[in-house]
Write a protein that holds these residues in place. Structure first.
Motif, short mmCIF file in Angstrom:
data_model
loop_
_atom_site.label_atom_id
_atom_site.label_comp_id
_atom_site.label_asym_id
_atom_site.label_seq_id
_atom_site.Cartn_x
_atom_site.Cartn_y
_atom_site.Cartn_z
N LYS A 207 0.82 -1.21 0.00
CA LYS A 207 0.00 0.00 0.00
C LYS A 207 0.85 1.27 0.00
O LYS A 207 0.50 2.29 0.61
CB LYS A 207 -0.95 0.02 1.22
N ILE A 208 1.98 1.21 -0.70
CA ILE A 208 2.84 2.39 -0.85
C ILE A 208 2.86 2.76 -2.33
O ILE A 208 3.24 1.96 -3.18
CB ILE A 208 4.27 2.12 -0.34
N ASP A 209 2.42 3.97 -2.62
CA ASP A 209 2.29 4.45 -3.99
C ASP A 209 3.51 5.29 -4.36
O ASP A 209 3.78 6.32 -3.74
CB ASP A 209 1.01 5.28 -4.12
N CYS A 210 4.27 4.84 -5.37
CA CYS A 210 5.56 5.45 -5.71
C CYS A 210 5.52 6.26 -7.00
O CYS A 210 4.97 5.82 -8.00
CB CYS A 210 6.62 4.37 -5.89
N HIS A 211 6.15 7.44 -6.94
CA HIS A 211 6.61 8.07 -8.17
C HIS A 211 7.87 7.33 -8.62
O HIS A 211 8.69 6.94 -7.80
CB HIS A 211 7.02 9.53 -7.92
N VAL A 212 8.04 7.17 -9.93
CA VAL A 212 9.30 6.70 -10.48
C VAL A 212 9.78 7.74 -11.48
O VAL A 212 9.07 8.05 -12.44
CB VAL A 212 9.17 5.32 -11.15
N VAL A 213 10.96 8.27 -11.25
CA VAL A 213 11.51 9.35 -12.08
C VAL A 213 12.73 8.84 -12.83
O VAL A 213 13.63 8.22 -12.24
CB VAL A 213 11.90 10.56 -11.20
N ASN A 214 12.76 9.12 -14.12
CA ASN A 214 13.91 8.82 -14.96
C ASN A 214 14.75 10.09 -15.10
O ASN A 214 14.41 11.00 -15.85
CB ASN A 214 13.43 8.33 -16.33
N MET A 215 15.86 10.15 -14.37
CA MET A 215 16.74 11.32 -14.42
C MET A 215 17.79 11.10 -15.51
O MET A 215 18.93 10.73 -15.25
CB MET A 215 17.40 11.55 -13.06
N HIS A 216 17.37 11.31 -16.76
CA HIS A 216 18.25 11.04 -17.90
C HIS A 216 19.35 12.07 -18.05
O HIS A 216 20.37 11.82 -18.70
CB HIS A 216 17.45 10.92 -19.19
N THR A 217 19.15 13.26 -17.49
CA THR A 217 20.21 14.27 -17.48
C THR A 217 20.63 14.48 -16.04
O THR A 217 19.82 14.90 -15.21
CB THR A 217 19.73 15.61 -18.08
N ILE A 218 21.88 14.20 -15.74
CA ILE A 218 22.36 14.33 -14.36
C ILE A 218 22.99 15.69 -14.12
O ILE A 218 22.96 16.22 -13.01
CB ILE A 218 23.34 13.18 -14.05
N LYS A 219 23.53 16.28 -15.16
CA LYS A 219 24.03 17.66 -15.08
C LYS A 219 23.68 18.35 -16.38
O LYS A 219 24.17 17.93 -17.43
CB LYS A 219 25.54 17.67 -14.84
N PRO A 220 22.83 19.39 -16.37
CA PRO A 220 22.16 19.96 -15.19
C PRO A 220 21.02 19.06 -14.71
O PRO A 220 20.31 18.48 -15.53
CB PRO A 220 21.61 21.28 -15.73
N ILE A 221 20.86 18.97 -13.41
CA ILE A 221 19.81 18.14 -12.85
C ILE A 221 18.50 18.92 -12.79
O ILE A 221 18.51 20.16 -12.76
CB ILE A 221 20.21 17.63 -11.45
N ASP A 222 17.40 18.21 -12.79
CA ASP A 222 16.07 18.84 -12.76
C ASP A 222 15.76 19.27 -11.33
O ASP A 222 15.06 18.58 -10.58
CB ASP A 222 15.02 17.85 -13.27
N GLU A 223 16.28 20.43 -10.94
CA GLU A 223 16.11 20.92 -9.57
C GLU A 223 14.64 21.16 -9.22
O GLU A 223 14.21 20.88 -8.10
CB GLU A 223 16.90 22.22 -9.36
#
Length: 306
Positions: A207-223
């Motif tokens: 019963k834990i609902d997760c976002h899953v994020v694909n951080m394809h660019t590490i620099k610059p990061i999606d602040e």
């Protein structure tokens, strides 16, 4: 991902004749059609990576768009001084492509493992870092790098399966939401995105609902996205096929530590300041050994969340 790169560099060169492919004495068979159709765009500089970087910088400053392709650890740490002084200092339009990142070469040992490349590349001014998660994103990354003016580093594993999600357009510095959730967020990069999705599915039973994020660019990061998730989620976990020092997790931690509105607990998952001494043709066995399986992610999230 290797095959995806071969297809993508062919398409990119067909679209823009300024694109060049420089290799460090690898890939001749896989690149045979490229070499046949674009003989003047292909350079094999041999097992002399430092020289290859210097040549690429000169070509870039002559108006060309060189993609420098070889094994990850050889295209980063072996020629770091040349990347720093020839490429980044001059903001030269060189595209570094490392194949076999992380522990992809599982039978070759620590000389071929690359668990520090993100850290060293992040420290260089002007460098943009990509870590695509599947073959389609490899192609998107190659074309984004081609259009971007300045140094880039593209981190590729050997083999990955296509991911099925509504990805939208590819934008440098804008992460992709692979799965929307509510309670916690898993921020992953490269092959770890597939493991994050597996973990998120397992967490549904708890019963834990997760976002899953694909951080394809590490620099610059999606602040902006990192900050948003830190306000809305109880916990955030980052997972990467890289050292826990200096990589994706460190980049996220840098954002969170300077953001006063962050409410989320945060944990970095990766290789904990060790040399990987496990040998296997099956990379999943190595990840299991070092605590980076979907099961380990589930355990870590439950510990933070409950």
């Amino acid at each position: 991902m290797r095959d995806a790169f071969i297809r993508s560099i062919y398409k990119a060169t067909k679209q823009n004749n300024n694109v060049l492919c420089l290799v460090g004495d690898i890939g001749a068979y896989l690149l045979r059609n490229y070499i046949k159709d674009f003989p003047e765009n292909f350079y094999n500089l041999g097992a002399a990576e430092a020289n290859m970087i210097g040549v690429a910088a000169g070509l870039a400053m002559s108006g060309k768009i060189p993609f420098v392709y070889t094994i990850t650890t050889f295209v980063t740490v072996r020629c770091y001084e040349q990347i720093k002084d020839d490429v980044c200092y001059n903001n030269a339009n060189v595209k570094l492509v490392g194949i076999g990142s992380g522990v992809s070469y599982g039978t070759m040992g620590s000389t071929h493992h690359s668990l520090e490349d993100i850290a060293v590349m992040r420290a260089l001014p002007n460098m943009v870092i990509f870590s695509p998660s599947d073959p389609l994103e490899v192609e998107e990354t190659i074309f984004a790098a081609m259009k971007y003016i300045g140094p880039t580093y593209i981190r590729l594993t050997l083999v990955s399966k296509p991911l099925d999600y509504d990805r939208g357009s590819f934008q440098i510095g804008r992460a992709r939401m692979v799965k929307k959730g509510r309670d916690v967020a898993i921020i992953a990069t490269g092959d770890m995105v597939a493991i994050a999705l597996e973990a998120a599915k397992m967490l549904e039973k708890h019963k834990i609902d997760c976002h899953v994020v694909n951080m394809h660019t590490i620099k610059p990061i999606d602040e902006a996205l990192v900050k948003k998730l830190s306000r809305e989620c109880k916990a955030i976990i980052s997972i990467e096929e890289h050292s826990t020092i200096g990589g994706l997790g460190s980049a996220i931690a840098s954002v969170l530590s300077q953001y006063s509105k962050s409410k989320a607990l945060f944990k970095i998952m990766g290789f904990d300041d060790v040399f990987c001494k496990e040998y296997s043709k099956d990379k999943l066995k190595i990840l299991q050994k070092y605590g980076l399986s979907a099961h380990h992610v589930v355990q870590a999230i439950r510990k933070l969340y409950l």
